[in-house]
Each structure stands twice: as C-alpha cells, then as structure tokens.
Design a protein around this motif. Structure first.
Motif, PDB file in Angstrom:
ATOM      1  N   TYR A 276       0.832  -1.206   0.000  1.00 24.60           N
ATOM      2  CA  TYR A 276       0.000   0.000   0.000  1.00 24.60           C
ATOM      3  C   TYR A 276       0.867   1.256   0.000  1.00 24.60           C
ATOM      4  CZ  TYR A 276      -2.388   3.786   2.516  1.00 24.60           C
ATOM      5  OH  TYR A 276      -2.840   5.007   2.927  1.00 24.60           O
ATOM      6  N   LEU A 277       1.865   1.306   0.868  1.00 26.42           N
ATOM      7  CA  LEU A 277       2.730   2.489   0.964  1.00 26.42           C
ATOM      8  C   LEU A 277       3.496   2.752  -0.324  1.00 26.42           C
ATOM      9  CD1 LEU A 277       4.178   2.008   4.570  1.00 26.42           C
ATOM     10  CD2 LEU A 277       2.647   3.837   3.805  1.00 26.42           C
ATOM     11  N   SER A 278       3.891   1.677  -1.013  1.00 29.13           N
ATOM     12  CA  SER A 278       4.660   1.859  -2.239  1.00 29.13           C
ATOM     13  C   SER A 278       3.769   2.163  -3.441  1.00 29.13           C
ATOM     14  CB  SER A 278       5.499   0.614  -2.521  1.00 29.13           C
ATOM     15  OG  SER A 278       4.671  -0.506  -2.772  1.00 29.13           O
ATOM     16  N   ALA A 279       2.473   1.782  -3.363  1.00 28.81           N
ATOM     17  CA  ALA A 279       1.595   1.935  -4.519  1.00 28.81           C
ATOM     18  C   ALA A 279       0.719   3.180  -4.472  1.00 28.81           C
ATOM     19  CB  ALA A 279       0.694   0.700  -4.648  1.00 28.81           C
ATOM     20  N   VAL A 280       0.435   3.694  -3.272  1.00 34.64           N
ATOM     21  CA  VAL A 280      -0.460   4.839  -3.165  1.00 34.64           C
ATOM     22  C   VAL A 280       0.217   6.091  -3.730  1.00 34.64           C
ATOM     23  CG1 VAL A 280       0.261   5.579  -0.840  1.00 34.64           C
ATOM     24  CG2 VAL A 280      -2.107   5.975  -1.621  1.00 34.64           C
ATOM     25  N   THR A 281      -0.567   6.939  -4.376  1.00 30.71           N
ATOM     26  CA  THR A 281      -0.025   8.169  -4.957  1.00 30.71           C
ATOM     27  C   THR A 281       0.601   9.032  -3.871  1.00 30.71           C
ATOM     28  OG1 THR A 281      -1.731   8.138  -6.668  1.00 30.71           O
ATOM     29  CG2 THR A 281      -0.592  10.232  -6.289  1.00 30.71           C
ATOM     30  N   GLY A 282       1.811   9.472  -4.117  1.00 33.61           N
ATOM     31  CA  GLY A 282       2.517  10.293  -3.138  1.00 33.61           C
ATOM     32  C   GLY A 282       3.444   9.506  -2.250  1.00 33.61           C
ATOM     33  N   GLY A 283       3.359   8.189  -2.366  1.00 34.95           N
ATOM     34  CA  GLY A 283       4.272   7.329  -1.642  1.00 34.95           C
ATOM     35  C   GLY A 283       4.404   7.679  -0.171  1.00 34.95           C
ATOM     36  N   ARG A 284       5.613   7.945   0.252  1.00 34.38           N
ATOM     37  CA  ARG A 284       5.895   8.210   1.659  1.00 34.38           C
ATOM     38  C   ARG A 284       5.893   9.692   1.993  1.00 34.38           C
ATOM     39  NH1 ARG A 284       7.404   3.335   3.908  1.00 34.38           N
ATOM     40  NH2 ARG A 284       7.943   1.737   2.377  1.00 34.38           N
ATOM     41  N   HIS A 285       5.285  10.501   1.126  1.00 31.38           N
ATOM     42  CA  HIS A 285       5.294  11.951   1.339  1.00 31.38           C
ATOM     43  C   HIS A 285       3.910  12.484   1.688  1.00 31.38           C
ATOM     44  CE1 HIS A 285       9.351  11.874  -0.219  1.00 31.38           C
ATOM     45  NE2 HIS A 285       8.910  11.208  -1.296  1.00 31.38           N
ATOM     46  N   ARG A 286       3.084  11.663   2.306  1.00 31.42           N
ATOM     47  CA  ARG A 286       1.727  12.075   2.667  1.00 31.42           C
ATOM     48  C   ARG A 286       1.292  11.294   3.900  1.00 31.42           C
ATOM     49  NH1 ARG A 286      -2.452   9.332  -1.552  1.00 31.42           N
ATOM     50  NH2 ARG A 286      -3.866   9.498   0.225  1.00 31.42           N
ATOM     51  N   PRO A 287       0.293  11.784   4.627  1.00 36.40           N
ATOM     52  CA  PRO A 287      -0.262  10.979   5.725  1.00 36.40           C
ATOM     53  C   PRO A 287      -0.945   9.748   5.148  1.00 36.40           C
ATOM     54  CG  PRO A 287      -0.936  13.285   5.898  1.00 36.40           C
ATOM     55  CD  PRO A 287      -0.336  13.113   4.539  1.00 36.40           C
ATOM     56  N   HIS A 288      -0.888   8.657   5.903  1.00 36.62           N
ATOM     57  CA  HIS A 288      -1.460   7.416   5.415  1.00 36.62           C
ATOM     58  C   HIS A 288      -2.526   6.888   6.366  1.00 36.62           C
ATOM     59  CE1 HIS A 288       1.239   7.022   2.078  1.00 36.62           C
ATOM     60  NE2 HIS A 288       2.260   7.266   2.870  1.00 36.62           N
ATOM     61  N   ALA A 289      -3.407   6.090   5.813  1.00 33.18           N
ATOM     62  CA  ALA A 289      -4.450   5.456   6.619  1.00 33.18           C
ATOM     63  C   ALA A 289      -3.830   4.463   7.601  1.00 33.18           C
ATOM     64  CB  ALA A 289      -5.428   4.726   5.705  1.00 33.18           C
ATOM     65  N   ARG A 290      -4.405   4.408   8.775  1.00 32.10           N
ATOM     66  CA  ARG A 290      -4.091   3.324   9.696  1.00 32.10           C
ATOM     67  C   ARG A 290      -4.835   2.089   9.196  1.00 32.10           C
ATOM     68  NH1 ARG A 290      -6.273   7.171  12.764  1.00 32.10           N
ATOM     69  NH2 ARG A 290      -7.941   5.807  13.541  1.00 32.10           N
ATOM     70  N   ILE A 291      -4.128   0.997   9.018  1.00 34.35           N
ATOM     71  CA  ILE A 291      -4.743  -0.245   8.542  1.00 34.35           C
ATOM     72  C   ILE A 291      -4.802  -1.205   9.717  1.00 34.35           C
ATOM     73  CG2 ILE A 291      -4.600  -2.131   6.890  1.00 34.35           C
ATOM     74  CD1 ILE A 291      -3.005  -0.285   5.055  1.00 34.35           C
ATOM     75  N   ARG A 292      -6.034  -1.494  10.160  1.00 31.82           N
ATOM     76  CA  ARG A 292      -6.236  -2.253  11.380  1.00 31.82           C
ATOM     77  C   ARG A 292      -7.173  -3.428  11.118  1.00 31.82           C
ATOM     78  NH1 ARG A 292      -8.191   1.764  15.980  1.00 31.82           N
ATOM     79  NH2 ARG A 292      -7.394   0.037  17.249  1.00 31.82           N
ATOM     80  N   THR A 293      -7.112  -4.416  11.985  1.00 29.74           N
ATOM     81  CA  THR A 293      -8.072  -5.515  11.897  1.00 29.74           C
ATOM     82  C   THR A 293      -9.321  -5.173  12.713  1.00 29.74           C
ATOM     83  OG1 THR A 293      -6.919  -6.631  13.707  1.00 29.74           O
ATOM     84  CG2 THR A 293      -6.390  -7.322  11.470  1.00 29.74           C
ATOM     85  N   ALA A 294     -10.442  -5.728  12.298  1.00 28.03           N
ATOM     86  CA  ALA A 294     -11.717  -5.478  12.965  1.00 28.03           C
ATOM     87  C   ALA A 294     -11.680  -6.011  14.394  1.00 28.03           C
ATOM     88  CB  ALA A 294     -12.846  -6.137  12.182  1.00 28.03           C
ATOM     89  N   GLN A 295     -12.434  -5.351  15.263  1.00 28.78           N
ATOM     90  CA  GLN A 295     -12.465  -5.750  16.669  1.00 28.78           C
ATOM     91  C   GLN A 295     -13.694  -6.563  17.041  1.00 28.78           C
ATOM     92  OE1 GLN A 295     -11.991  -2.275  19.135  1.00 28.78           O
ATOM     93  NE2 GLN A 295      -9.968  -1.794  18.336  1.00 28.78           N
ATOM     94  N   LEU A 296     -14.772  -6.474  16.248  1.00 24.66           N
ATOM     95  CA  LEU A 296     -16.035  -7.076  16.659  1.00 24.66           C
ATOM     96  C   LEU A 296     -16.297  -8.446  16.038  1.00 24.66           C
ATOM     97  CD1 LEU A 296     -18.242  -3.873  16.594  1.00 24.66           C
ATOM     98  CD2 LEU A 296     -17.111  -4.927  18.539  1.00 24.66           C
ATOM     99  N   GLY A 297     -15.431  -8.877  15.140  1.00 24.32           N
ATOM    100  CA  GLY A 297     -15.516 -10.220  14.598  1.00 24.32           C
ATOM    101  C   GLY A 297     -16.844 -10.526  13.933  1.00 24.32           C
ATOM    102  N   ASP A 298     -17.333 -11.752  14.132  1.00 19.26           N
ATOM    103  CA  ASP A 298     -18.550 -12.214  13.468  1.00 19.26           C
ATOM    104  C   ASP A 298     -19.801 -11.488  13.940  1.00 19.26           C
ATOM    105  OD1 ASP A 298     -17.110 -14.009  11.971  1.00 19.26           O
ATOM    106  OD2 ASP A 298     -17.557 -15.734  13.258  1.00 19.26           O
ATOM    107  N   ASP A 299     -19.710 -10.782  15.067  1.00 23.63           N
ATOM    108  CA  ASP A 299     -20.883 -10.082  15.595  1.00 23.63           C
ATOM    109  C   ASP A 299     -21.066  -8.695  14.995  1.00 23.63           C
ATOM    110  OD1 ASP A 299     -21.611 -12.155  17.269  1.00 23.63           O
ATOM    111  OD2 ASP A 299     -20.483 -11.394  18.975  1.00 23.63           O
ATOM    112  N   ALA A 300     -20.143  -8.240  14.145  1.00 25.89           N
ATOM    113  CA  ALA A 300     -20.166  -6.848  13.692  1.00 25.89           C
ATOM    114  C   ALA A 300     -21.475  -6.479  13.002  1.00 25.89           C
ATOM    115  CB  ALA A 300     -18.985  -6.566  12.771  1.00 25.89           C
ATOM    116  N   ALA A 301     -21.963  -7.308  12.086  1.00 20.60           N
ATOM    117  CA  ALA A 301     -23.192  -6.966  11.360  1.00 20.60           C
ATOM    118  C   ALA A 301     -24.394  -6.950  12.298  1.00 20.60           C
ATOM    119  CB  ALA A 301     -23.420  -7.937  10.207  1.00 20.60           C
ATOM    120  N   ILE A 302     -24.422  -7.866  13.256  1.00 23.68           N
ATOM    121  CA  ILE A 302     -25.507  -7.900  14.239  1.00 23.68           C
ATOM    122  C   ILE A 302     -25.495  -6.633  15.084  1.00 23.68           C
ATOM    123  CG2 ILE A 302     -26.292  -9.064  16.348  1.00 23.68           C
ATOM    124  CD1 ILE A 302     -25.328 -11.698  15.065  1.00 23.68           C
ATOM    125  N   VAL A 303     -24.325  -6.283  15.599  1.00 21.04           N
ATOM    126  CA  VAL A 303     -24.202  -5.096  16.453  1.00 21.04           C
ATOM    127  C   VAL A 303     -24.539  -3.838  15.669  1.00 21.04           C
ATOM    128  CG1 VAL A 303     -22.569  -3.686  17.770  1.00 21.04           C
ATOM    129  CG2 VAL A 303     -22.528  -6.184  17.998  1.00 21.04           C
TER     130      VAL A 303
END
Length: 317
Positions: A276-303
């Motif tokens: 992602y860092l190498s492919a996104v426009t602007g490379g390492r010269h811009r703020p980037h998204a935090r890429i995280r795993t979901a916390q609510l698991g299989d219950d996310a759609a229910i919640v």
C-alpha cells in the motif's frame, strides 16, 4: 433500551440482543429458508424468542444484497428470495416494532465506527475479506450508500485487466485476487506449476480438488508450508494494491480489515501495508491510513444493525 440485530445470510440467520454500549446480551441462530414466507417466519420466530421477557426498541436486519437507499426495501439479494420487496414495512407490521434494513457490510462498518477499530474516524473504509469482498465507507462520519443505495462495491473494482473471471460478469475483479476464494485459486494455480513446493496440499488436491479451500491454505501457511505462504503473499500484494487504489479516491483515516480471512492477518497484513505504501499516490510523502483488523468479529453486522435500528427508531437516516 436494547435492540435486536439480525444478520440474514444465505446459509444462516444470526441474531442478537444488543445494548447501547454494543454488548451482545443474548443470541439465536437458525438456518435460512429459501422461500419468502418461510424466511419471514424464521426471522419473526427468532425475534420473538429473543425479546421474550425483554423490552426491545427496534429491529435491524443486515442483508447481503442491494438495499434501497431509504432502507425500506431489498432490491436484490443473490442468496435470498426477496426481489424489490418492502421488507422493513412487512416485518414491522408483523413484529409490532420499527424495523430498519441495511447492507451487511454497512452494518459491520457502522459497528466498527461506533464501538470498534474505526471509532471516531471521520473518513474510514471497511473491507471484509470472506468468500468475496464486502465493503463499507464512512464519509464525514456517515455511511455512504451512493445515489441508489448500492455503494460501495469495492470488491468489483477491476485490478487485473483480462484477469480471472468473476461471477459478477467482469474479469480481474479485486475479490478474485484478495479473498478466501482467491487464496484457494492462487494455491491451485501454484500447485499446477510447482506441486513439489507443498506435498501436503498437493496430496490433498490430488485426492479431492475441493479440499484446497482458503481456510485450508491459511492453515498450511501458519504451519510454514512454502506454497501456502506464497499464496498468502499474493493475497497480501493484491490487498495492498487495492487499498492504494481506494486511498487514492477516498484518502481514509483508517482502513478496517474484517471477514473470515482477517483471522490470518498476522500472515499478510504487514506485507499488505508495505505494498500500500509503495503503490499509493505520493508514496511516503503524505499521511497514510491506519490499517487495522476489525475488533467485533462475526458479531459486527448484528451489532451494527441493532445500533442503526436503535438510533433511527426504524426510520431511515
């Protein structure tokens, strides 16, 4: 007051009573009938069993399919019998409760925004890696559904012109290279040219080609199987490439990776971030998204479905 969230899938109906803090107080599950009347009977029965002895304010239905922008009707759901059906009104009359519809990925996105990994984000993307790719998008803290309620279908962005055929009718879609199905397809392609790199998967494929599933490949990768790890590295590459494309358009603060494949995130997420860092426009010269795993698991759609229903009292917002 609590609300009931229901994840109406093609195989099973999963439901839960959810309080205002996102905690699931009780759950129920049943198989999904494929007749319209039987499906609505099953949903009503599930709600009745969960609200017995409780005060419930509203019901939210999370559906894998196209939901009208005002969230009153299911336009099309490939694994369910509803076709341009006013599900919210029909179920509300039957249950005597306000009922809100939502796309299942949107419901999961809202749950992660309110209670999980995207909490407080103004612009966020949820990517569910399962059989295909489900996705949700937050803009200025609000779910973005598009002009007709069917956005965002990120899994069908064409990443590889002339690539693998997709059931949607196109070829080269992102989910054909980055999903549980894609992981199995990549492993099978590698086995065709380098079977000696995985005696375990090669033996299983020879006995039953259907045995090489995404889940099985992930398990083999965790055990150190070289070919399975190569397949996982391919998934990581395409996840990073796809996220860079999404970031070029939406510039999110956070990207949340959910779905069944996310259980194997330690095997691919760091590599995906690097791509992602190498492919996104602007490379390492811009703020980037935090890429995280979901916390609510299989219950996310229910919640998320319950939280949306409680928030809008069964009315579209």
């Amino acid at each position: 007051m609590a609300a009931i969230g229901i994840d109406v899938g093609g195989t099973s109906i999963r439901a839960g009573v959810v309080d205002g803090t996102g905690d699931v107080l009780d759950t129920a599950r049943t198989g999904t009938p494929h007749d319209e009347a039987a499906l609505e009977d099953a949903i009503a029965g599930t709600v009745d069993s969960l609200r017995r002895g409780r005060e419930v304010a509203a019901v939210g239905l999370a559906v894998a399919g196209f939901v009208e922008r005002d969230r009153t009707s299911v336009l099309f759901a490939p694994h369910l019998p509803w076709r341009t059906t006013t599900v919210a009104e029909r179920m509300s009359e039957r249950l005597g409760l306000p009922v809100t519809l939502e796309h299942d990925a949107n419901a999961a996105t809202f749950a992660e925004y309110r209670f999980g990994a995207a909490r407080g984000a103004s612009v966020g993307v949820f990517v569910a890696l399962g059989t295909g790719i489900g996705a949700g998008l937050l803009l200025d803290g609000e779910l973005f559904r598009g002009a007709h309620g069917v956005a965002p279908e990120l899994g069908h962005l064409r990443l590889v012109p002339g690539g693998r055929q997709c059931p949607c009718g196109k070829s080269g879609c992102w989910e054909r290279y980055c999903s549980g199905t894609a992981l199995a397809a990549t492993a099978i392609e590698l086995l065709a040219t380098r079977p000696e790199h995985s005696t375990v998967l090669a033996r299983e494929a020879a006995g039953d080609p259907g045995a090489v599933t995404g889940r099985r490949v992930a398990a083999a990768a965790r055990e150190g199987d070289p070919l399975a790890r190569r397949a996982m590295a391919e998934l990581a590459r395409w996840l990073g490439e796809g996220l860079a494309l999404v970031a070029d358009v939406y510039d999110p603060e956070v990207v949340v990776i959910g779905g069944g494949v996310s259980a194997s995130a330690p095997l691919f997420l760091d590599e995906a971030r690097e791509t992602y860092l190498s492919a996104v426009t602007g490379g390492r010269h811009r703020p980037h998204a935090r890429i995280r795993t979901a916390q609510l698991g299989d219950d996310a759609a229910i919640v998320g479905a319950a939280a949306l229903a409680a928030e809008c009292g069964g009315r579209a917002v």
